[in-house]
Design a protein around this motif. Sequence first.
Motif, PDB file in Angstrom:
ATOM      1  N   THR A  47     -32.239  -1.938  -5.062  1.00  0.00           N
ATOM      2  CA  THR A  47     -32.642  -2.784  -3.935  1.00  0.00           C
ATOM      3  C   THR A  47     -31.905  -2.301  -2.690  1.00  0.00           C
ATOM      4  O   THR A  47     -30.903  -1.604  -2.786  1.00  0.00           O
ATOM      5  N   ILE A  48     -32.405  -2.702  -1.553  1.00  0.00           N
ATOM      6  CA  ILE A  48     -31.784  -2.363  -0.273  1.00  0.00           C
ATOM      7  C   ILE A  48     -31.462  -3.680   0.408  1.00  0.00           C
ATOM      8  O   ILE A  48     -32.336  -4.537   0.562  1.00  0.00           O
ATOM      9  N   GLU A  49     -30.218  -3.867   0.789  1.00  0.00           N
ATOM     10  CA  GLU A  49     -29.789  -5.147   1.353  1.00  0.00           C
ATOM     11  C   GLU A  49     -30.057  -5.288   2.836  1.00  0.00           C
ATOM     12  O   GLU A  49     -30.254  -6.394   3.326  1.00  0.00           O
ATOM     13  N   GLN A  50     -30.035  -4.177   3.578  1.00  0.00           N
ATOM     14  CA  GLN A  50     -30.269  -4.226   5.015  1.00  0.00           C
ATOM     15  C   GLN A  50     -31.170  -3.073   5.421  1.00  0.00           C
ATOM     16  O   GLN A  50     -31.017  -1.956   4.921  1.00  0.00           O
ATOM     17  N   VAL A  51     -32.080  -3.357   6.344  1.00  0.00           N
ATOM     18  CA  VAL A  51     -32.954  -2.315   6.887  1.00  0.00           C
ATOM     19  C   VAL A  51     -33.383  -2.753   8.276  1.00  0.00           C
ATOM     20  O   VAL A  51     -33.672  -3.927   8.511  1.00  0.00           O
ATOM     21  N   ASP A  52     -33.387  -1.811   9.221  1.00  0.00           N
ATOM     22  CA  ASP A  52     -33.832  -2.189  10.565  1.00  0.00           C
ATOM     23  C   ASP A  52     -35.359  -2.146  10.631  1.00  0.00           C
ATOM     24  O   ASP A  52     -36.030  -1.594   9.756  1.00  0.00           O
ATOM     25  N   ALA A  53     -35.896  -2.762  11.665  1.00  0.00           N
ATOM     26  CA  ALA A  53     -37.350  -2.914  11.797  1.00  0.00           C
ATOM     27  C   ALA A  53     -38.054  -1.563  11.882  1.00  0.00           C
ATOM     28  O   ALA A  53     -39.153  -1.384  11.344  1.00  0.00           O
ATOM     29  N   GLU A  54     -37.436  -0.602  12.537  1.00  0.00           N
ATOM     30  CA  GLU A  54     -38.042   0.718  12.694  1.00  0.00           C
ATOM     31  C   GLU A  54     -38.178   1.427  11.336  1.00  0.00           C
ATOM     32  O   GLU A  54     -39.236   1.969  11.010  1.00  0.00           O
ATOM     33  N   LEU A  55     -37.131   1.385  10.554  1.00  0.00           N
ATOM     34  CA  LEU A  55     -37.179   2.004   9.228  1.00  0.00           C
ATOM     35  C   LEU A  55     -38.115   1.243   8.298  1.00  0.00           C
ATOM     36  O   LEU A  55     -38.855   1.842   7.518  1.00  0.00           O
ATOM     37  N   ARG A  56     -38.122  -0.082   8.391  1.00  0.00           N
ATOM     38  CA  ARG A  56     -39.052  -0.889   7.591  1.00  0.00           C
ATOM     39  C   ARG A  56     -40.490  -0.454   7.863  1.00  0.00           C
ATOM     40  O   ARG A  56     -41.287  -0.283   6.935  1.00  0.00           O
ATOM     41  N   GLY A  57     -40.820  -0.241   9.123  1.00  0.00           N
ATOM     42  CA  GLY A  57     -42.171   0.188   9.480  1.00  0.00           C
ATOM     43  C   GLY A  57     -42.532   1.523   8.860  1.00  0.00           C
ATOM     44  O   GLY A  57     -43.649   1.717   8.367  1.00  0.00           O
ATOM     45  N   ILE A  58     -41.593   2.466   8.876  1.00  0.00           N
ATOM     46  CA  ILE A  58     -41.835   3.777   8.264  1.00  0.00           C
ATOM     47  C   ILE A  58     -42.099   3.615   6.773  1.00  0.00           C
ATOM     48  O   ILE A  58     -43.034   4.210   6.226  1.00  0.00           O
TER      49      ILE A  58
END
Length: 59
Positions: free
Chosen positions: A28-39
Amino acid sequence: MPIEVYQGHVLDPDQLEALRIQIESFDTIEQVDAELRGIIERNWPHLVAKLPPDDIDQT
């Protein structure tokens, strides 16, 4: 695969492949920024389940 830009830098196919492999290696990934989430959502929708819900993302 579409051209992706992250933090102002164009990601080449090798970088995208390395990113996919790294994401797949995590349970799992605990943190991700919106830009990376979109990718991730655009390129590997099957990996979105590893991400935290949108409402608790850290930027």
